[in-house]
Design an enzyme around this catalytic site. Structure first.
Site, PDB file in Angstrom:
ATOM      1  N   LYS A  11      48.990  19.299  38.764  1.00 43.00           N
ATOM      2  CA  LYS A  11      50.143  20.215  38.712  1.00 43.00           C
ATOM      3  C   LYS A  11      50.636  20.564  40.109  1.00 43.00           C
ATOM      4  CE  LYS A  11      48.060  24.312  40.040  1.00 43.00           C
ATOM      5  NZ  LYS A  11      48.246  24.949  41.301  1.00 43.00           N
ATOM      6  N   ASP A 138      43.596  28.486  35.579  1.00 39.97           N
ATOM      7  CA  ASP A 138      44.622  27.432  35.507  1.00 39.97           C
ATOM      8  C   ASP A 138      44.501  26.577  34.247  1.00 39.97           C
ATOM      9  OD1 ASP A 138      46.129  27.873  37.773  1.00 39.97           O
ATOM     10  OD2 ASP A 138      44.935  26.549  39.055  1.00 39.97           O
TER      11      ASP A 138
HETATM   12  O1  C5P Z   1      39.801  31.830  37.248  1.00 42.38           O
HETATM   13  P1  C5P Z   1      39.234  31.017  38.341  1.00 42.38           P
HETATM   14  O2  C5P Z   1      37.757  30.879  38.257  1.00 42.38           O
HETATM   15  O3  C5P Z   1      39.914  29.695  38.505  1.00 42.38           O
HETATM   16  O4  C5P Z   1      39.542  31.795  39.686  1.00 42.38           O
HETATM   17  C1  C5P Z   1      38.891  31.502  40.903  1.00 42.38           C
HETATM   18  C2  C5P Z   1      39.056  32.678  41.859  1.00 42.38           C
HETATM   19  O5  C5P Z   1      40.416  32.782  42.293  1.00 42.38           O
HETATM   20  C3  C5P Z   1      38.757  34.032  41.256  1.00 42.38           C
HETATM   21  O6  C5P Z   1      37.388  34.336  41.371  1.00 42.38           O
HETATM   22  C4  C5P Z   1      39.600  34.955  42.118  1.00 42.38           C
HETATM   23  O7  C5P Z   1      38.968  35.184  43.364  1.00 42.38           O
HETATM   24  C5  C5P Z   1      40.820  34.124  42.404  1.00 42.38           C
HETATM   25  N1  C5P Z   1      41.947  34.376  41.466  1.00 42.38           N
HETATM   26  C6  C5P Z   1      42.642  35.565  41.550  1.00 42.38           C
HETATM   27  N2  C5P Z   1      43.689  35.795  40.697  1.00 42.38           N
HETATM   28  C7  C5P Z   1      44.059  34.867  39.792  1.00 42.38           C
HETATM   29  C8  C5P Z   1      43.369  33.640  39.694  1.00 42.38           C
HETATM   30  C9  C5P Z   1      42.312  33.430  40.555  1.00 42.38           C
HETATM   31  O8  C5P Z   1      42.345  36.429  42.400  1.00 42.38           O
HETATM   32  N3  C5P Z   1      45.095  35.105  38.989  1.00 42.38           N
END
Ligand code: C5P
Length: 292
Positions: A11, A138
């Site tokens: 993406k 994502d």
């Molecule tokens: O959800 P995911 O594990 O992919 O997110 C990885 C990190 O990215 C989270 O631990 C956070 O620090 C950050 N994040 C965030 N806000 C979001 C998505 C991700 O702060 N909307």
């Protein structure tokens, strides 16, 4: 169980805006997302042992629960109550890793789509996205695909008019970037520029490619630590080589350049490819029509 092979598309963020930091440590985002033709392939089959197994050609990728594709399968079986027959997931990686292109999330989403096709064909995309949400921010968008607005943590999705056809050159510098580290650099109140997301949505509705191209913007570029300055030199090269627009995607460090002229995109890809091993030419991919 015969083998099922699914494409897992990378993406781009046509826009990425950060609205606020939340109590749970995540951030509320507003992003226009777009699938592109650069993809991994995910094959699903059954092991002889009845134990789940993940294989990939890349030995730097984990083959256990720390791989999002593995976690997606576990989340699917746990949410549906269907028993895991001993799933074999075979990944063929083409999307750069730790690159801001949702490669791992896209593999996870492909696992979910494949398992739905095999075990729960009546499940809606919205339901599948809810399972994906538990795996990563994502993943729901990667299940949804195509051109979409992603809000909240990334899980609130609205279908947008498709991005008009154009070519994209992807170029990843030879380092990775940690998403939590980059979020840690953001002080939302200090962001002085935000993308014109509404303008992008309007331009998409009118099929106005130039309107989209001139509004491409990612707020992470404003907080990128100086040590990652190569991102900007790639972006400037992209523009010098005739890109109509260029930006970093997601939490980087990959830069993409969008081109209205295919020949120019091919030439830019060749030139950047001489310096950067991970350089690719791709096109826009629309969402598959299906029930939401
Ligand atoms: O959800 P995911 O594990 O992919 O997110 C990885 C990190 O990215 C989270 O631990 C956070 O620090 C950050 N994040 C965030 N806000 C979001 C998505 C991700 O702060 N909307």
């Amino acid at each position: 169980m015969s083998e099922l092979v699914i494409n897992a598309y990378a993406k781009l963020n046509l826009t990425l805006d950060i609205l606020r930091r939340r109590e749970d440590g995540y951030h509320d985002l507003r992003m226009v997302m777009q699938s592109i033709s650069l993809h991994d392939t995910v094959a699903l089959s059954q092991t002889d042992t009845g134990e789940m197994e993940l294989k990939s050609g890349a030995d730097f990728l984990p083959a256990d629960q720390s791989n999002l594709a593995y976690r997606a399968a576990e989340a699917f079986f746990a949410s549906t109550g269907i028993s895991n027959p001993g799933l074999r997931i075979t990944l063929e990686k083409n999307i750069p890793v730790c690159a801001g292109m949702a490669g791992g999330s896209s593999d996870a989403a492909a696992v979910l789509r494949g398992l739905r096709q095999m075990y729960a064909p009546d499940m809606s995309v919205a339901e599948l996205c809810r399972i994906g949400e538990k795996v990563g921010s994502d993943v729901p968008y990667c299940v949804f695909g195509g051109t979409a607005l992603a809000e909240g943590r990334g899980e609130i999705l609205t279908r947008l008019a498709p991005m008009p056809a154009c070519w994209v050159v992807i170029c990843k510098p030879p380092f990775g970037l940690s998403t939590p580290e980059l979020f840690g650099c953001v002080q939302v109140k200090k962001l002085s520029r935000h993308p014109d997301t509404q303008g992008v949505i309007r331009s998409l509705e009118h099929g106005d490619l130039n309107g989209v191209l001139r509004r491409i913007y990612n707020v992470f570029e404003a907080v990128l630590p100086e040590k990652y300055g190569e991102v900007f030199s790639i972006k400037n090269k992209m523009l010098d080589l005739g890109a109509d627009s260029a930006a970093m995607t997601g939490s980087g460090p990959t830069v993409f350049g969008l081109f209205t002229d295919e020949k120019r995109a091919e030439a830019a890809c060749r030139t950047l490819g001489q310096q950067y091993e991970q350089t690719y030419l791709a096109s826009m991919v629309n969402a598959e029509p299906e029930k939401v």
